[in-house]
Design an enzyme around this catalytic site. Structure first.
Site, PDB file in Angstrom:
ATOM      1  N   ASP A  58       0.821  -1.223   0.000  1.00 13.07           N
ATOM      2  CA  ASP A  58       0.000   0.000   0.000  1.00 13.07           C
ATOM      3  C   ASP A  58       0.854   1.273   0.000  1.00 13.07           C
ATOM      4  O   ASP A  58       0.327   2.389   0.067  1.00 13.07           O
ATOM      5  CB  ASP A  58      -0.999   0.003   1.171  1.00 13.07           C
ATOM      6  CG  ASP A  58      -0.330  -0.040   2.533  1.00 13.07           C
ATOM      7  OD1 ASP A  58       0.608  -0.844   2.721  1.00 13.07           O
ATOM      8  OD2 ASP A  58      -0.726   0.743   3.420  1.00 13.07           O
ATOM      9  N   HIS A  59       2.196   1.092  -0.078  1.00 17.56           N
ATOM     10  CA  HIS A  59       3.114   2.226  -0.203  1.00 17.56           C
ATOM     11  C   HIS A  59       3.950   2.138  -1.476  1.00 17.56           C
ATOM     12  O   HIS A  59       4.655   3.089  -1.804  1.00 17.56           O
ATOM     13  CB  HIS A  59       4.031   2.296   1.024  1.00 17.56           C
ATOM     14  CG  HIS A  59       3.268   2.486   2.301  1.00 17.56           C
ATOM     15  ND1 HIS A  59       3.244   3.668   2.996  1.00 17.56           N
ATOM     16  CD2 HIS A  59       2.436   1.639   2.968  1.00 17.56           C
ATOM     17  CE1 HIS A  59       2.445   3.536   4.054  1.00 17.56           C
ATOM     18  NE2 HIS A  59       1.945   2.314   4.054  1.00 17.56           N
TER      19      HIS A  59
HETATM   20 FE    FE Z   1       0.600   1.253   5.274  1.00 18.25          FE
HETATM   21 ZN    ZN Z   2       2.960  -0.497   6.243  1.00 21.40          ZN
END
Ligand code: FE
Ligand code: ZN
Length: 239
Positions: A58-59
């Protein structure tokens, strides 16, 4: 730096865009390419550097698409070079780099992941804290020990009060609910709960926060010992 902009992504992530004073366009933690792509349409379709705090999808999921489309360079933690694909520049903790004309101090903050780094820009007084420090909270301790996470937070605690804190997620409401549960007699904190609730009801972000605010209210940053930190973290995990 200038034009710092939050780009909401996925369910509760914040990707951040900014420009250095000498004109580089930078994106921090693109967990998804499409909101960044939409944003860059209004910004002249230019992207020079992508910064990653840690390897979680999610990054990082937007990295390769954005690199390919805009020819951007990917800078990330050397400690996670085998877990993040396509890194062009490996960053180490305790080293001061230059991003355009601007100093970039890299702080190694193991705990959430073992190679997590935070980005501190001293000339602009801006911290990108990823999933180490959240507003009124901190990341879950997935890869490091409680001791490591405590000491990582204490590194951030040394930064100046006027530092603007950009973190990876909008978790502030759930964090302030936990903080008021831990400190029921803190009336200022209770007022924060109300004002955060109002912001979130309107769909407004609670980010950026400031380090002065976190030093005053964040129960994880305020935990003086690893034991105190660990009890708070475990209580939050089960909250
Ligand atoms: Fe995260
Ligand atoms: Zn994380």
């Amino acid at each position: 730096m200038k034009n710092i902009t939050l780009i909401p992504a996925l369910s509760d992530n914040y990707i951040v865009y900014f420009e250095t004073n000498d004109g580089l366009s930078v994106i921090v933690d693109p967990g998804d390419a499409s909101p960044v792509e939409n944003f860059l349409k209004k910004k002249g379709e230019k992207l020079d550097v992508i910064l990653n705090t840690h390897h979680h999808y999610d990054h990082t999921d937007g990295n390769l698409y954005l690199k390919d489309k805009y020819g951007a360079e990917l800078w990330g933690p050397v400690y996670e070079k085998n877990r993040i694909r396509g890194m062009d520049k490996m960053l180490e903790g305790n080293v001061s780099y230059k991003l355009g004309g601007e100093a970039l101090d890299v702080i190694h903050t193991p705990g959430h992941t073992s190679g997590h780094i935070c980005f501190y820009f001293p000339q602009s007084s801006v911290l990108f804290a990823g999933d180490t420090l959240f507003s009124l909270g901190c990341g879950r301790v997935f890869e490091g020990s409680m001791e490591e996470m405590h000491s990582s937070l204490q590194k951030l605690n040394l930064l100046p009060d006027d530092t603007a804190v950009y973190c990876g997620h909008e978790y502030t409401l759930s964090n302030v609910e936990f903080a008021t549960f831990l400190h029921p007699d803190d009336h200022d904190l209770r007022e924060e709960l109300n004002s955060i609730q109002k912001k979130r009801d309107k769909g407004s972000p609670t980010i950026p926060s400031s380090l002065a605010y976190e030093k005053r209210f964040n129960p994880f940053l305020k935990a003086k010992t690893p034991g105190e930190f660990s009890r708070a973290r475990e209580a939050k995990d089960n909250f």
